[in-house]
Enzyme design. Structure first.
Site, PDB file in Angstrom:
ATOM      1  CE1 TYR A 106      -3.177   3.038   0.713  1.00 14.79           C
ATOM      2  CE2 TYR A 106      -1.897   3.369   2.726  1.00 14.79           C
ATOM      3  CZ  TYR A 106      -2.840   3.816   1.815  1.00 14.79           C
ATOM      4  OH  TYR A 106      -3.431   5.044   1.994  1.00 14.79           O
ATOM      5  CB  SER A 112      -3.799  12.377   5.709  1.00 13.99           C
ATOM      6  OG  SER A 112      -4.922  11.750   5.123  1.00 13.99           O
ATOM      7  CD  GLN A 160      -5.289  15.531   2.599  1.00 19.24           C
ATOM      8  OE1 GLN A 160      -4.933  14.592   3.303  1.00 19.24           O
ATOM      9  NE2 GLN A 160      -6.373  15.476   1.834  1.00 19.24           N
ATOM     10  NE  ARG A 171      -3.469   4.417  -5.212  1.00 17.20           N
ATOM     11  CZ  ARG A 171      -3.928   5.210  -4.254  1.00 17.20           C
ATOM     12  NH1 ARG A 171      -4.199   4.713  -3.057  1.00 17.20           N
ATOM     13  NH2 ARG A 171      -4.093   6.495  -4.464  1.00 17.20           N
ATOM     14  CE  LYS A 220      -0.046  16.275  -0.960  1.00 14.99           C
ATOM     15  NZ  LYS A 220      -0.674  15.049  -1.441  1.00 14.99           N
ATOM     16  CG  HIS A 229      -2.021  11.391  -4.494  1.00 12.90           C
ATOM     17  ND1 HIS A 229      -2.863  12.325  -3.949  1.00 12.90           N
ATOM     18  CD2 HIS A 229      -2.114  10.315  -3.673  1.00 12.90           C
ATOM     19  CE1 HIS A 229      -3.452  11.826  -2.869  1.00 12.90           C
ATOM     20  NE2 HIS A 229      -2.997  10.600  -2.675  1.00 12.90           N
TER      21      HIS A 229
HETATM   22  C1  LIG Z   1       0.595   5.488   1.252  1.00 11.16           C
HETATM   23  C2  LIG Z   1       0.263   6.871   0.810  1.00 11.16           C
HETATM   24  C3  LIG Z   1      -0.920   7.475   1.250  1.00 11.16           C
HETATM   25  C4  LIG Z   1      -1.210   8.790   0.884  1.00 11.16           C
HETATM   26  N1  LIG Z   1      -2.322   9.396   1.399  1.00 11.16           N
HETATM   27  C5  LIG Z   1      -2.546  10.715   1.140  1.00 11.16           C
HETATM   28  C6  LIG Z   1      -3.603  11.403   1.792  1.00 11.16           C
HETATM   29  O1  LIG Z   1      -4.330  10.864   2.614  1.00 11.16           O
HETATM   30  N2  LIG Z   1      -3.764  12.704   1.478  1.00 11.16           N
HETATM   31  C7  LIG Z   1      -2.960  13.373   0.591  1.00 11.16           C
HETATM   32  O2  LIG Z   1      -3.134  14.571   0.357  1.00 11.16           O
HETATM   33  N3  LIG Z   1      -1.952  12.728  -0.034  1.00 11.16           N
HETATM   34  C8  LIG Z   1      -1.712  11.434   0.247  1.00 11.16           C
HETATM   35  N4  LIG Z   1      -0.652  10.800  -0.341  1.00 11.16           N
HETATM   36  C9  LIG Z   1       0.235  11.550  -1.251  1.00 11.16           C
HETATM   37  C10 LIG Z   1       1.362  12.240  -0.467  1.00 11.16           C
HETATM   38  O3  LIG Z   1       0.879  13.306   0.297  1.00 11.16           O
HETATM   39  C11 LIG Z   1       2.428  12.793  -1.410  1.00 11.16           C
HETATM   40  O4  LIG Z   1       1.823  13.584  -2.387  1.00 11.16           O
HETATM   41  C12 LIG Z   1       3.254  11.694  -2.082  1.00 11.16           C
HETATM   42  O5  LIG Z   1       3.550  10.654  -1.189  1.00 11.16           O
HETATM   43  C13 LIG Z   1       4.542  12.294  -2.593  1.00 11.16           C
HETATM   44  O6  LIG Z   1       5.297  11.343  -3.265  1.00 11.16           O
HETATM   45  P1  LIG Z   1       6.508  10.518  -2.604  1.00 11.16           P
HETATM   46  O7  LIG Z   1       5.882   9.423  -1.832  1.00 11.16           O
HETATM   47  O8  LIG Z   1       7.247  10.055  -3.799  1.00 11.16           O
HETATM   48  O9  LIG Z   1       7.288  11.486  -1.731  1.00 11.16           O
HETATM   49  C14 LIG Z   1      -0.332   9.486   0.013  1.00 11.16           C
HETATM   50  C15 LIG Z   1       0.837   8.870  -0.430  1.00 11.16           C
HETATM   51  C16 LIG Z   1       1.148   7.583  -0.035  1.00 11.16           C
HETATM   52  C17 LIG Z   1       2.437   6.977  -0.498  1.00 11.16           C
END
Ligand SMILES: Cc1cc2nc3c(=O)[nH]c(=O)nc-3n(C[C@H](O)[C@H](O)[C@H](O)COP(=O)(O)O)c2cc1C
Length: 380
Positions: A28, A110, A131, A168, A255, A279
């Site tokens: 995940y 989050s 967020q 996914r 974002k 994301h």
């Molecule tokens: C497991 C996971 C869960 C995420 N959940 C959220 C979320 O709840 N809200 C959100 O704005 N972004 C979420 N994101 C995106 C992250 O905020 C971020 O944009 C992203 O992880 C950046 O990429 P990186 O993992 O390569 O640093 C999630 C990312 C991952 C990996």
């Protein structure tokens, strides 16, 4: 060294995390969407950015400190919002929020993670950002905003890049759900990770703490899925952002911006910042890596709105590459979660210290004294 020398890179933490937590939780965290093309491009294309050293320049000292929204942070990077963190390691949001507070960098909570607005505010003395996944119901949106305001949050991050859930394959295969789905395969995965199982038992089943007041009690899995679908079917658009701008007195960051059109709309709506992000490659496999739109958006709008970036950053040099490409500030999601999944309570401090050490080295190496000066070191 201010970090554990057994793990001097994010890749080391990722490898350890994989050994330590059940497969469904690791996948995940680690995965992208569809064929993982966008995930791969994020990390590959940022590494094509090259920096110019200036060895014979005068140099007194390099400082990572940078001011954003009136606050001076100790480093130009923060912790991106991640959902379901407690599934990957119990208390992960608390561990990261405490570490961020100690190091004076921002932690973004989050809406759908496993700690509450109130708890994280306590741990960070109101310094965390929140967020918002846009709720379909106005009453829930208003109540969440009120709770944030009452808890002292000053920066609200609204997410625009999840109009629909990402496709996914790993999560589909694993039947990922909250609380974890107890299929035979998932039970075997948990049995294989006794430390994770013990810590999870000790801390109790992870829950959506921020959403608890709006959730009927004792939902089974199917009902929980329906609750989430009904609560967050609120695709974001300009009409939905306007009332938030009117209600929220603090800063607002959009974002998930991936194109100039949305950046222009954010400026027109009077928002304070944008995070150029895809994301972490989890939503649109056919999309661009973030470093490309970042460069275009920062050049055009960087003097009208604070332009930040996430997606694909895995090291101090990567932070430097983003700053040189025009980002005012950067965020990472997976890097910090690998740290906590690998090292538990020590994972937050370790990862921040590691990234700070790496970034400081780059600054001194290329003779860059201030964060704003990275741009002068970009090889175009
Ligand atoms: C497991 C996971 C869960 C995420 N959940 C959220 C979320 O709840 N809200 C959100 O704005 N972004 C979420 N994101 C995106 C992250 O905020 C971020 O944009 C992203 O992880 C950046 O990429 P990186 O993992 O390569 O640093 C999630 C990312 C991952 C990996």
């Amino acid at each position: 060294m201010s970090f554990n020398t057994k793990y001097p890179s994010i890749e080391d933490l990722r490898t350890r995390a994989k050994q330590r937590i059940p497969k469904f939780a690791f996948e995940y965290l680690d995965g992208g969407c569809n064929e993982d093309i966008n995930l791969y491009k994020n990390t590959a294309e940022i590494r094509e950015v090259e920096l110019l050293p200036e060895y014979l320049s005068k140099h007194t000292a390099s400082s990572m400190k940078t001011t954003l929204f009136g606050h001076e942070y100790d480093a130009p990077f923060g912790i991106a919002p991640v959902g379901l963190q407690g599934l990957m390691w119990p208390n992960a949001p608390e561990i990261l929020a405490k570490a961020a507070f100690k190091h004076n960098i921002p932690f973004i909570l989050s809406t759908v993670t496993t700690s509450s607005i109130e708890r994280i505010s306590e741990l960070t003395e109101g310094k965390a950002w929140f967020q918002l996944y846009h709720p379909a119901k106005t009453e829930i949106r208003n109540d969440i905003l009120k709770r944030c305001e009452n808890s002292g949050y000053k920066t609200l991050v609204i997410l625009c890049d999840v109009p629909t859930f990402g496709f996914r394959p790993r999560d589909i295969r694993n039947g990922l759900a909250m609380p974890p789905n107890m299929s035979v395969s998932n039970i075997f995965q948990i049995l294989g990770k006794p430390n994770w199982a013990f810590q999870t038992l000790k801390h109790g089943q992870p829950n959506f703490e921020t959403l608890k007041p709006y959730m009927p009690k004792n939902l089974d899995l199917k009902q929980l899925g329906k609750f989430m679908d009904d609560t967050f079917s609120g695709r974001l658009n300009e009409e939905r952002i306007k009332p938030i701008r009117d209600l929220w007195k603090g800063k607002i960051v959009l974002k998930g911006v991936a194109n100039q059109l949305d950046a222009e709309k954010a400026i027109a709506l009077g928002l304070d910042g944008i995070i150029v992000s895809n994301h972490g490659g989890r939503q649109l496999d056919a999309g661009e890596s973030t470093i490309k739109p970042l460069t275009r958006i920062a050049e055009k709008y960087g003097n009208q709105i604070e332009v930040m970036m996430d997606s694909g950053i895995r090291s101090g040099p990567d932070v430097a590459r983003s700053l040189a490409s025009g980002a005012k500030f950067t965020f990472m999601g997976r890097s910090f979660m690998y740290g906590v999944a690998a090292l538990g309570n020590k994972g937050g401090n370790h990862t921040i210290s590691l990234l700070k050490t790496q970034l400081q080295q780059v600054m001194e190496q290329i003779c860059c004294e201030k964060v704003e000066d990275f741009r002068n070191h970009l090889i175009k």
